[in-house]
Design an enzyme around this catalytic site. Structure first.
Site, PDB file in Angstrom:
ATOM      1  N   CYS A   1       8.364 -87.326 -51.815  1.00 48.95           N
ATOM      2  CA  CYS A   1       9.056 -86.940 -50.578  1.00 48.95           C
ATOM      3  C   CYS A   1       9.213 -88.102 -49.600  1.00 48.95           C
ATOM      4  O   CYS A   1      10.274 -88.260 -48.984  1.00 48.95           O
ATOM      5  CB  CYS A   1       8.406 -85.728 -49.915  1.00 48.95           C
ATOM      6  SG  CYS A   1       6.661 -85.871 -49.517  1.00 48.95           S
TER       7      CYS A   1
ATOM      8  N   ASP B   1      15.219 -82.217 -45.131  1.00 49.78           N
ATOM      9  CA  ASP B   1      13.990 -81.987 -45.887  1.00 49.78           C
ATOM     10  C   ASP B   1      14.207 -82.323 -47.362  1.00 49.78           C
ATOM     11  O   ASP B   1      15.115 -81.775 -47.986  1.00 49.78           O
ATOM     12  CB  ASP B   1      13.597 -80.508 -45.735  1.00 49.78           C
ATOM     13  CG  ASP B   1      12.201 -80.231 -46.253  1.00 49.78           C
ATOM     14  OD1 ASP B   1      11.571 -81.164 -46.803  1.00 49.78           O
ATOM     15  OD2 ASP B   1      11.738 -79.083 -46.113  1.00 49.78           O
TER      16      ASP B   1
ATOM     17  N   HIS C   1      12.268 -81.501 -49.770  1.00 47.13           N
ATOM     18  CA  HIS C   1      11.462 -80.624 -50.624  1.00 47.13           C
ATOM     19  C   HIS C   1      12.256 -79.525 -51.321  1.00 47.13           C
ATOM     20  O   HIS C   1      11.965 -78.337 -51.182  1.00 47.13           O
ATOM     21  CB  HIS C   1      10.319 -80.003 -49.812  1.00 47.13           C
ATOM     22  CG  HIS C   1       9.341 -81.021 -49.330  1.00 47.13           C
ATOM     23  ND1 HIS C   1       9.508 -81.703 -48.154  1.00 47.13           N
ATOM     24  CD2 HIS C   1       8.216 -81.507 -49.874  1.00 47.13           C
ATOM     25  CE1 HIS C   1       8.514 -82.552 -47.988  1.00 47.13           C
ATOM     26  NE2 HIS C   1       7.713 -82.465 -49.025  1.00 47.13           N
TER      27      HIS C   1
END
Lengths: 143, 408
Positions: free
Chosen positions: B88, B293, B295
């Site tokens: 990430c 993001d 993720h």
């Protein structure tokens, strides 16, 4: 060489007669600042210092004190090293230890500094970097 | 209209459970912007939620969005084929650096419109980040270059780790020819940056840099020769400042300053996150940060039969995520892009002004040059070379009880 004090309880909890200690050392060295430097309890990357208490010239710039600590820890210039005063702020590097002391000394007379690097980000526990002794060795020897 | 508002969050679980998984239901995960008079700031641009909602979403969608991917060619030939769970911060590093490349090659005003044919430079930027071993800034390159920073492949990175790696990789990207500076010890030294941006080393050979012919570049411009030379040698600057704004949580005295970073036209945003989850922060509204993001695991993308790269999955087409600024993990890196020397001078001016704003504690110091003891070894007999350790013993030369006395 002293045992690693950074892994034990914080200095404030270990030592009781701190005020008296400061009074005595200030009388003996009126131009030096009593500083406690401790590693952040959750720090995983930076090694511990062998000493906790330092007497530092009052006109020493903070930046120079940081260079001294960085060198002591054998850090590469690309590694992060943050010195937080009273566990909160990043002080201006160009001020002197005296200036930092005036604004931030504890009621016991010490100046408390905590050092830390940066946190790592990830979610899968299987490859947690902190558990890897090889990487620490590489880190200490530098790139 | 299909989006949930904050007040309806309690119904969130039921909605998701009751729905079948289609694209429309996926959109329920994301809240629309709050109806607020507060301005929305995205990478140096100010928007009103009431009148410019479309423009906000178009700006966000135009950013390159890098997420976890699976089924890409194994890193190093035999390594991981997915970065889910560990990549990430590497993805966030890609996003902030891609924004620098967008500013460099396409401009801050460039917009991505779904289905519209894009210019070649856009695909060149995107190609620099595609999950294969020979892209300039691929996850393969970042993970392998990280080994030199003490990170084995698959280990977690911090904001500084990925910044250091990207700086090394940028040296090979002669197409972008960026000057990448990472300001350590929360101090930005202007002299160092000027020296870096004005260095003409990569252009030393005439063949390598044929464009630096004053007659060609400056034909018709009345500048003096000195100014001309300086301008011609200024390399576009990517400035990354890794910081730690507290120990366990962000010191709230820094929040106003952090917001100001998103208001500067040079803003590249911030990489950081919540504990364990890295995010790429691109702006704020009120007391919330706006972020992309990484993720979400998407399948790796390869060029199709006609050689085109399907690019839709590299743009976030739902409203961006938001989180309270107070939740920010204190470890971050702030980024800026200065295309010209004038941009850099303007940035310095804004930082100086910011230091005068009440209630905004500076996150870093801006100084003209390194304090003398850094640059002049004679003053304190300390140079950043390997013999420091020996010299240091002289500094710690006496002891009083438990104190170590620095003789500096």
């Amino acid at each position: 060489m002293q045992p690693d004090s950074s892994s034990s309880r914080p200095f404030k909890q270990r030592r009781t007669a701190r005020m008296q200690e400061v009074a005595e050392i200030r009388m003996k060295y009126p131009n030096k600042i009593p500083v406690v430097v401790e590693r952040y309890q959750k720090e995983k990357t930076l090694p511990p210092l062998t000493r906790t208490k330092y007497l530092v010239s009052q006109d020493l710039p903070l930046s120079q004190f940081v260079v001294t600590l960085r060198t002591r820890l054998y850090l590469a210039s690309s590694q992060t090293f943050y010195l937080l005063v009273n566990n909160k702020g990043l002080p201006n590097m160009s001020i002197t230890m005296q200036e930092l002391y005036q604004d931030n000394q504890d009621e016991d007379g010490f100046l408390y500094l905590t050092y830390a690097s940066q946190e790592m980000f990830g979610s899968s526990p299987s490859i947690n970097p902190s558990a890897n002794p090889v990487s620490l060795g590489m880190l200490l020897s530098g790139p | 209209p299909a989006f949930l508002l904050v007040s309806a969050l309690c119904d969130f679980q039921e909605v998701v459970v009751a729905s079948t998984l289609t694209y429309d239901t996926l959109r329920f995960e994301y809240e629309e912007f709050p109806e607020t008079k507060e301005p929305v700031w995205i990478l140096g641009r100010e928007y009103s939620v009431f009148t410019e909602k479309e423009e906000i979403l178009l700006d966000v969608t135009s950013r390159l969005w890098f997420t976890y991917r699976k089924n890409f060619p194994a890193i190093g030939g035999t390594g991981p084929t997915s970065d889910t769970g560990w990549g990430c911060m590497l993805r966030c590093g890609q996003m902030i650096f891609a924004q620098a490349l967008v500013c460099r090659h396409l401009g801050r005003d460039w917009r991505w419109i779904k289905g519209k044919r894009q210019m070649d430079n856009y695909f060149s930027v995107l190609n620099a980040f595609i999950d294969k071993k020979d892209s300039y800034y691929s996850i393969h390159q970042i993970a392998q270059m990280g080994v030199g920073e003490g990170k084995s492949i698959g280990q977690w990175y911090g904001p500084n780790t990925v910044a250091q790696v990207l700086k090394k990789l940028a040296a090979f990207d002669t197409w972008s020819s960026l000057a990448v500076h990472i300001a350590m010890d929360n101090t930005v030294v202007m002299e160092e940056i000027r020296r870096l941006c004005q260095s003409n080393l990569p252009c030393a050979g005439a063949a390598a840099c044929p464009a630096v012919e004053p007659d060609v570049l400056y034909n018709g411009y009345p500048e003096e020769a000195g100014v001309r030379d300086r301008l011609s040698l200024w390399k576009p600057l990517v400035l990354l400042i890794p910081l730690r704004l507290g120990l366990t949580e962000i010191n709230e005295a820094y929040i106003e300053t952090l917001k100001h970073c998103f208001m500067m036209p040079q803003s590249l945003g911030v990489i950081g996150g919540k504990p364990n989850s890295a995010h790429y922060f691109i702006g704020y509204v009120g007391e919330e940060l706006i972020y992309l993001d990484p993720h979400t695991t998407q399948p790796a993308v390869e060029p199709n039969d006609s050689g085109c790269l399907p690019d839709e999955s590299f743009h976030c087409q739902h409203p961006p995520c938001r989180m309270s600024i107070a939740e920010l993990d204190p470890s971050i890196a702030v980024g800026f892009f200065c295309n010209t020397e004038e941009d850099f001078n303007n940035w310095c001016q804004q930082i100086r002004k910011l230091s005068l704003v009440r209630g905004a504690l500076p996150m870093f110091e801006l100084v003209e040059r390194q304090p003398s003891h850094f640059s002049n070894p004679d003053v304190l007999n300390l140079t950043p070379d390997s013999s420091d350790a020996d010299r240091l013993e002289r500094f710690f030369d006496s002891e009083d009880e438990d104190f170590e006395i620095l003789s500096l």
